[in-house]
Design a protein around this motif. Structure first.
Motif, PDB file in Angstrom:
ATOM      1  N   GLY A 251       0.819  -1.213   0.000  1.00  0.00           N
ATOM      2  CA  GLY A 251       0.000   0.000   0.000  1.00  0.00           C
ATOM      3  C   GLY A 251       0.851   1.260   0.000  1.00  0.00           C
ATOM      4  N   PHE A 252       1.901   1.284   0.814  1.00  0.00           N
ATOM      5  CA  PHE A 252       2.787   2.450   0.850  1.00  0.00           C
ATOM      6  C   PHE A 252       3.564   2.615  -0.455  1.00  0.00           C
ATOM      7  N   HIS A 253       3.874   1.499  -1.095  1.00  0.00           N
ATOM      8  CA  HIS A 253       4.572   1.558  -2.386  1.00  0.00           C
ATOM      9  C   HIS A 253       3.703   2.265  -3.428  1.00  0.00           C
ATOM     10  N   LEU A 254       2.413   1.917  -3.436  1.00  0.00           N
ATOM     11  CA  LEU A 254       1.486   2.598  -4.336  1.00  0.00           C
ATOM     12  C   LEU A 254       1.274   4.050  -3.911  1.00  0.00           C
ATOM     13  N   ALA A 255       1.240   4.288  -2.603  1.00  0.00           N
ATOM     14  CA  ALA A 255       1.068   5.654  -2.109  1.00  0.00           C
ATOM     15  C   ALA A 255       2.223   6.543  -2.569  1.00  0.00           C
ATOM     16  N   GLY A 256       3.426   5.970  -2.634  1.00  0.00           N
ATOM     17  CA  GLY A 256       4.569   6.738  -3.113  1.00  0.00           C
ATOM     18  C   GLY A 256       4.380   7.211  -4.539  1.00  0.00           C
ATOM     19  N   ILE A 259       1.917  10.179  -4.292  1.00  0.00           N
ATOM     20  CA  ILE A 259       2.467  11.379  -3.670  1.00  0.00           C
ATOM     21  C   ILE A 259       3.550  12.014  -4.532  1.00  0.00           C
ATOM     22  N   ASN A 260       4.408  11.184  -5.107  1.00  0.00           N
ATOM     23  CA  ASN A 260       5.522  11.711  -5.901  1.00  0.00           C
ATOM     24  C   ASN A 260       5.631  10.946  -7.217  1.00  0.00           C
ATOM     25  N   PRO A 261       4.772  11.250  -8.182  1.00  0.00           N
ATOM     26  CA  PRO A 261       4.815  10.531  -9.463  1.00  0.00           C
ATOM     27  C   PRO A 261       5.964  10.956 -10.369  1.00  0.00           C
ATOM     28  N   GLY A 262       6.643  12.059  -9.998  1.00  0.00           N
ATOM     29  CA  GLY A 262       7.722  12.551 -10.849  1.00  0.00           C
ATOM     30  C   GLY A 262       7.193  13.201 -12.111  1.00  0.00           C
ATOM     31  N   SER A 263       7.846  12.929 -13.224  1.00  0.00           N
ATOM     32  CA  SER A 263       7.429  13.519 -14.500  1.00  0.00           C
ATOM     33  C   SER A 263       6.273  12.758 -15.138  1.00  0.00           C
ATOM     34  N   ARG A 264       5.896  11.646 -14.547  1.00  0.00           N
ATOM     35  CA  ARG A 264       4.817  10.825 -15.104  1.00  0.00           C
ATOM     36  C   ARG A 264       3.476  11.250 -14.533  1.00  0.00           C
ATOM     37  N   THR A 265       2.429  10.776 -15.160  1.00  0.00           N
ATOM     38  CA  THR A 265       1.105  10.937 -14.565  1.00  0.00           C
ATOM     39  C   THR A 265       0.985   9.959 -13.399  1.00  0.00           C
ATOM     40  N   ARG A 266       0.066  10.226 -12.480  1.00  0.00           N
ATOM     41  CA  ARG A 266      -0.107   9.328 -11.343  1.00  0.00           C
ATOM     42  C   ARG A 266      -0.534   7.933 -11.798  1.00  0.00           C
TER      43      ARG A 266
END
Length: 339
Positions: A251-256, A259-266
């Motif tokens: 769950g936290f891995h997906l939450a990351g 929260i911080n998708p970078g240059s990509r879309t979520r």
């Protein structure tokens, strides 16, 4: 018309040898399996496939003979399944998952798993301390179906019976194991699914589950049954709690990604991280099944405290060793790859 036939003839003459070679390999692979091809043929098959795809592209662009185009389309389709199709049976797929994909996913998400473990432990410590100080909080932390009479009002003898008495029938073992598996699998699935909600529900679920464990521990500790209860819990709890931690880590891995998708879309970020998260959850469900079996059989049939502790600690060590070392590339392969 004659000019098109001439083009088609010349085109076939220049490339037909490779088509025939590819077709020979395909026919043998289809009839006898990929093991019938030697190492050189396995290496050559992708190159022949790409050459055939190139021929098909050219044939379509210059409108060559329809029969030739149809032949090349059929050949390319058959070659694709031989070169890139699924080659492993279900047994090999499952073996590869547990031999490599699952432990690699655990190591890849180690920080997320660490955070999940920290929250679970923090909840357990809080539940233990609060219940020991004020037993009335027990009912707020523990569901009656989970407590099963193990409450602050229970006597020492009653609590001792719940951890040492053997069930009278095998169906009781199966029923309790099923209940425990469903309960913890539900928590694990919620942690995974709700990770996309920026991880906040995962924090709540893990912490609350820790509160439940800590509150029950406080009840037994209050009656001087701390070691006996921890041994009773350990025989299956090390596997079960590790599985819940992994679901929380997923769950936290997906939450990351949220929260911080970078240059990509979520959405793209979740898709990228979803494979590792899914591997964690699939592996964790199997761990919960193992825990349920230990709960319904081993823990209820083994009443010696030292043996229970030994089994619980052994299971924990085995899981840690498995996650730490399984699926790592061999040193020889690393040196050959230059990494």
């Amino acid at each position: 018309m004659s000019e098109n036939l001439l083009k088609s003839y010349r085109f076939r003459v220049e490339r037909e040898a490779k088509w025939r070679e590819l077709e020979t390999l395909i026919v043998r692979a289809e009839r006898q399996g990929l093991r019938s091809l030697d190492a050189e043929e396995l290496v050559r098959a992708p190159a022949l496939y790409r050459a055939c795809m190139s021929s098909l592209s050219v044939a379509r662009s210059i409108s060559l003979d329809a029969n030739l185009v149809a032949y090349l389309e059929s050949l390319c389709l058959r070659a694709y399944f031989v070169v890139y199709g699924v080659r492993a049976g279900i047994g090999q797929v499952v073996a590869d998952f547990f031999r490599r994909e699952f432990p690699v996913a655990v190591r890849l998400t180690k920080w997320a798993n660490g955070l999940a473990a920290l929250l679970l432990l923090a909840g357990a410590a809080t539940g233990w301390a609060v219940t020991a100080q004020e037993p009335a909080w027990f009912e707020a932390f523990v569901d009656p179906a989970m407590a099963q009479g193990r409450t602050p009002d229970a006597t020492r003898e009653t609590l001792s019976e719940t951890i040492f008495d053997k069930p009278s029938a095998a169906d009781q073992l199966a029923a309790f194991a099923t209940f425990l598996f469903q309960h913890n699998a539900r928590i694990g699935m919620l942690c995974f699914v709700l990770g996309a909600a920026f991880g906040v529900p995962v924090v709540v679920l893990l912490y609350y589950n820790g509160l439940t464990i800590g509150a029950i521990c406080a009840v037994f500790a209050g009656k001087d049954l701390t070691l006996e209860f921890l041994a009773w819990l350990a025989i299956h709890g090390t596997t079960e709690l590790a599985a819940i931690v992994l679901c929380g880590g997923a769950g936290f891995h997906l939450a990351g990604a949220m929260i911080n998708p970078g240059s990509r879309t979520r959405l793209a970020a979740i898709k990228e991280k979803g494979r590792a998260a899914t591997a964690l959850v699939v592996g964790a469900v199997v761990m919960l099944l193992v825990a349920a079996l230990l709960e319904g059989l081993g823990r209820q049939l083994i009443t010696d405290t030292a043996t229970r502790l030994a089994i619980g600690c052994t299971m924990l060590i085995l899981w840690l060793v498995y996650f730490a070392f399984c699926g790592r590339p061999e040193r020889g392969s690393r040196s050959r790859d230059g990494r």
